[in-house]
Design an enzyme around this catalytic site. Sequence first.
Site, PDB file in Angstrom:
ATOM      1  NE  ARG A 106      27.205  18.035   6.045  1.00 45.68           N
ATOM      2  CZ  ARG A 106      26.940  18.802   6.962  1.00 45.68           C
ATOM      3  NH1 ARG A 106      27.586  18.658   8.320  1.00 45.68           N
ATOM      4  NH2 ARG A 106      25.887  19.783   6.868  1.00 45.68           N
ATOM      5  CG  HIS A 110      30.053  21.412   3.898  1.00 48.23           C
ATOM      6  ND1 HIS A 110      29.145  21.820   4.552  1.00 48.23           N
ATOM      7  CD2 HIS A 110      28.850  20.710   3.005  1.00 48.23           C
ATOM      8  CE1 HIS A 110      28.067  21.389   4.699  1.00 48.23           C
ATOM      9  NE2 HIS A 110      27.979  20.543   3.884  1.00 48.23           N
ATOM     10  CB  VAL A 114      32.019  27.187  -0.147  1.00 49.78           C
ATOM     11  CG1 VAL A 114      32.314  28.975   0.199  1.00 49.78           C
ATOM     12  CG2 VAL A 114      31.024  26.841   0.248  1.00 49.78           C
ATOM     13  N   GLY A 116      35.569  26.878  -4.581  1.00 52.27           N
ATOM     14  CA  GLY A 116      35.986  25.636  -5.112  1.00 52.27           C
ATOM     15  C   GLY A 116      36.961  24.653  -4.266  1.00 52.27           C
ATOM     16  CG  ASN A 139      30.218  25.036   6.816  1.00 55.17           C
ATOM     17  OD1 ASN A 139      29.809  23.932   6.174  1.00 55.17           O
ATOM     18  ND2 ASN A 139      31.087  25.606   5.790  1.00 55.17           N
ATOM     19  N   PRO A 208      23.662  23.846  -0.087  1.00 50.66           N
ATOM     20  CG  PRO A 208      23.437  21.499  -0.932  1.00 50.66           C
ATOM     21  CD  PRO A 208      24.465  22.627  -0.736  1.00 50.66           C
ATOM     22  CG  HIS A 238      23.019  12.277   2.896  1.00 48.20           C
ATOM     23  ND1 HIS A 238      22.069  13.307   2.777  1.00 48.20           N
ATOM     24  CD2 HIS A 238      24.061  13.277   3.250  1.00 48.20           C
ATOM     25  CE1 HIS A 238      22.608  14.496   2.620  1.00 48.20           C
ATOM     26  NE2 HIS A 238      23.699  14.414   2.917  1.00 48.20           N
ATOM     27  CB  THR A 239      25.547   5.539   2.042  1.00 48.04           C
ATOM     28  OG1 THR A 239      25.410   4.108   2.507  1.00 48.04           O
ATOM     29  CG2 THR A 239      27.063   5.873   1.555  1.00 48.04           C
ATOM     30  CG  ASP A 291      21.851   4.261   4.451  1.00 50.50           C
ATOM     31  OD1 ASP A 291      20.725   3.604   4.502  1.00 50.50           O
ATOM     32  OD2 ASP A 291      22.860   3.593   3.925  1.00 50.50           O
TER      33      ASP A 291
HETATM   34  C1  HEM Z   1      22.393  17.557  -1.889  1.00 54.72           C
HETATM   35  C2  HEM Z   1      22.239  18.328  -1.087  1.00 54.72           C
HETATM   36  C3  HEM Z   1      22.803  18.170   0.387  1.00 54.72           C
HETATM   37  C4  HEM Z   1      22.208  18.734   1.516  1.00 54.72           C
HETATM   38  C5  HEM Z   1      20.892  19.480   1.613  1.00 54.72           C
HETATM   39  C6  HEM Z   1      22.748  18.037   2.490  1.00 54.72           C
HETATM   40  C7  HEM Z   1      22.492  18.417   3.957  1.00 54.72           C
HETATM   41  C8  HEM Z   1      23.003  17.668   4.935  1.00 54.72           C
HETATM   42  C9  HEM Z   1      22.689  17.825   6.334  1.00 54.72           C
HETATM   43  C10 HEM Z   1      21.770  19.108   6.783  1.00 54.72           C
HETATM   44  C11 HEM Z   1      23.312  17.239   7.187  1.00 54.72           C
HETATM   45  C12 HEM Z   1      23.417  16.919   8.571  1.00 54.72           C
HETATM   46  C13 HEM Z   1      24.329  17.891   9.395  1.00 54.72           C
HETATM   47  C14 HEM Z   1      24.070  18.284  10.759  1.00 54.72           C
HETATM   48  O1  HEM Z   1      23.042  17.437  11.303  1.00 54.72           O
HETATM   49  O2  HEM Z   1      24.802  18.771  11.302  1.00 54.72           O
HETATM   50  C15 HEM Z   1      24.241  16.274   6.285  1.00 54.72           C
HETATM   51  C16 HEM Z   1      25.140  15.386   6.551  1.00 54.72           C
HETATM   52  C17 HEM Z   1      25.898  14.732   5.758  1.00 54.72           C
HETATM   53  N1  HEM Z   1      26.095  14.972   4.476  1.00 54.72           N
HETATM   54 FE1  HEM Z   1      24.996  15.885   3.391  1.00 54.72          FE
HETATM   55  N2  HEM Z   1      23.792  17.254   2.321  1.00 54.72           N
HETATM   56  C18 HEM Z   1      23.775  17.497   0.843  1.00 54.72           C
HETATM   57  C19 HEM Z   1      24.676  16.751  -0.046  1.00 54.72           C
HETATM   58  C20 HEM Z   1      25.815  16.153   0.421  1.00 54.72           C
HETATM   59  C21 HEM Z   1      26.927  15.375  -0.426  1.00 54.72           C
HETATM   60  C22 HEM Z   1      26.985  15.734  -1.817  1.00 54.72           C
HETATM   61  C23 HEM Z   1      27.761  14.790   0.308  1.00 54.72           C
HETATM   62  C24 HEM Z   1      28.954  13.893  -0.075  1.00 54.72           C
HETATM   63  C25 HEM Z   1      29.216  13.672  -1.416  1.00 54.72           C
HETATM   64  C26 HEM Z   1      27.098  14.697   1.700  1.00 54.72           C
HETATM   65  C27 HEM Z   1      27.499  14.177   2.529  1.00 54.72           C
HETATM   66  C28 HEM Z   1      26.858  14.153   3.986  1.00 54.72           C
HETATM   67  C29 HEM Z   1      27.602  13.262   5.002  1.00 54.72           C
HETATM   68  C30 HEM Z   1      28.695  12.105   5.006  1.00 54.72           C
HETATM   69  C31 HEM Z   1      26.766  13.771   6.298  1.00 54.72           C
HETATM   70  C32 HEM Z   1      27.277  13.326   7.545  1.00 54.72           C
HETATM   71  C33 HEM Z   1      28.032  13.865   8.243  1.00 54.72           C
HETATM   72  C34 HEM Z   1      28.484  13.576   9.555  1.00 54.72           C
HETATM   73  O3  HEM Z   1      28.019  12.597  10.236  1.00 54.72           O
HETATM   74  O4  HEM Z   1      29.320  14.186  10.287  1.00 54.72           O
HETATM   75  N3  HEM Z   1      25.839  15.635   1.647  1.00 54.72           N
HETATM   76  N4  HEM Z   1      24.126  16.782   5.159  1.00 54.72           N
END
Ligand code: HEM
Length: 424
Positions: A106, A110, A114, A116, A139, A208, A238-239, A291
């Site tokens: 993630r 991020h 932002v 680049g 963040n 986003p 999000h897997t 997931d």
């Molecule tokens: C498409 C738009 C996306 C949105 C709206 C989004 C939003 C979020 C949100 C709200 C969380 C939880 C944050 C929290 O509870 O503090 C999250 C977690 C996560 N996101 Fe996304 N995300 C997006 C795309 C992506 C992409 C493109 C990736 C990576 C290629 C990604 C990887 C992850 C991972 C791995 C987590 C878990 C992080 C952790 O456990 O620390 N996300 N995301």
Amino acid sequence: MLSVFQCYRFPKPRFQFHLQLCGERERERERERERERERERGEMNTRRVLRLIFALVLAEAISIAQADGLRYGFYSGSCPNAERIIADTIRSHFQSDNTIAAGLLRLHFHDCFVQGCDGSILLDSSTDGSVVEKESTRNKNSVRGFEIIDDAKTRLEASCPGVVSCADIIALAARDSVAITGGLFYGVPTGRLDGKISRGSDADADLPAASFTAAQLKKNFNKKGLGVDDLILLSGGHTLGRAKCAIFSDRLYNFSSPGAPDPSLSSSYLTILKSICPQGAPLPGPTVALDKGSEFKFDNSYYNNLVNGNGLLKSDVVLKDDSETKSLVTSFSANSDKFLWGFVGSMMKMGQIGLKTSQNGEVRLKCNVFNGPGTTTANKQNSYQTNLFSHLVANGINQQSAANLSEGGTPSVQDDNESCKKQF
Ligand code: HEM
């Protein structure tokens, strides 16, 4: 042959009967052999298709890398063990905490969205005193993995000072995180520079939110040069990992009408979520796997969960309902290879967003701060030039061309794809 021979060895009186039996057996064996040949033909075709996809992904990555002055094995001359040092750092942290893979993946997303892919998310302070990216609403208390990048940087500085950028460390750490959790290992072209601007307002504008509609998500990705397929594939990140109750609890209570949950949630999943995030409990609350049932494995089950009403974030669920994106969700849920290979391709694209040049970038000595006051802009520029010069010479470029290139041109591009060798 052997079976026919065995047939003729049966005693005479039973010869006719056994001949028929053997004939039938022979035909059955021939049918089995034909089925085997069919299977092999099928597997060969699948391998051919996978090889073709790999070649296309590689060709696309190489052409992008060429366009932006990145190259595979950028540090092979100036810091030959760079990728190994980073991989070892990730592995050692992963052994004590396997959730870090999600955090690092993630972090790369991020960072790239932002300003680049320039390590600007790592900075603790901005030049003008404004709030930095890591302190932004999107963040703060959410993005993690900073200490692991710092650890890798410390190890790298001990081995080859001032050479490896923090932006490259993030990109390689994300790649290693995908591989260590069961995804594909892919080559990352390197040579990114670290940015000098970090503004929280950029992060809140460019990242986003979980409340976004499909149209908003598409627009958001499009602004970064990524298509609808990249949106669906990268959301597959999000897997891994978890989200806090605060992010999705609106789906559990009072969603469409007072007291009513989001109708797209399966009833069994709703029950689980309500038990973890009870109504009225203090927020942000505990975290839940993005997931369901497979949060530590990099696989396509995220898409299966979406299809089955077990998607956690609204921004994930909308992807399976949108007319343009739903077929992609279904297809990745049905075909794991398609997702795994596609994901790698989209990661390579994302890793090229907004790269800095020697005019607006540097190789930071510490990832959380700009280079110190002792390092003037000219010195920073010189140190980059010196690194680039020695790197080019070490890679067989003659000294004159290396001097020309390090003074203003972009690094030469070669496809040695050293880093594509499997390391996990
Ligand atoms: C498409 C738009 C996306 C949105 C709206 C989004 C939003 C979020 C949100 C709200 C969380 C939880 C944050 C929290 O509870 O503090 C999250 C977690 C996560 N996101 Fe996304 N995300 C997006 C795309 C992506 C992409 C493109 C990736 C990576 C290629 C990604 C990887 C992850 C991972 C791995 C987590 C878990 C992080 C952790 O456990 O620390 N996300 N995301």
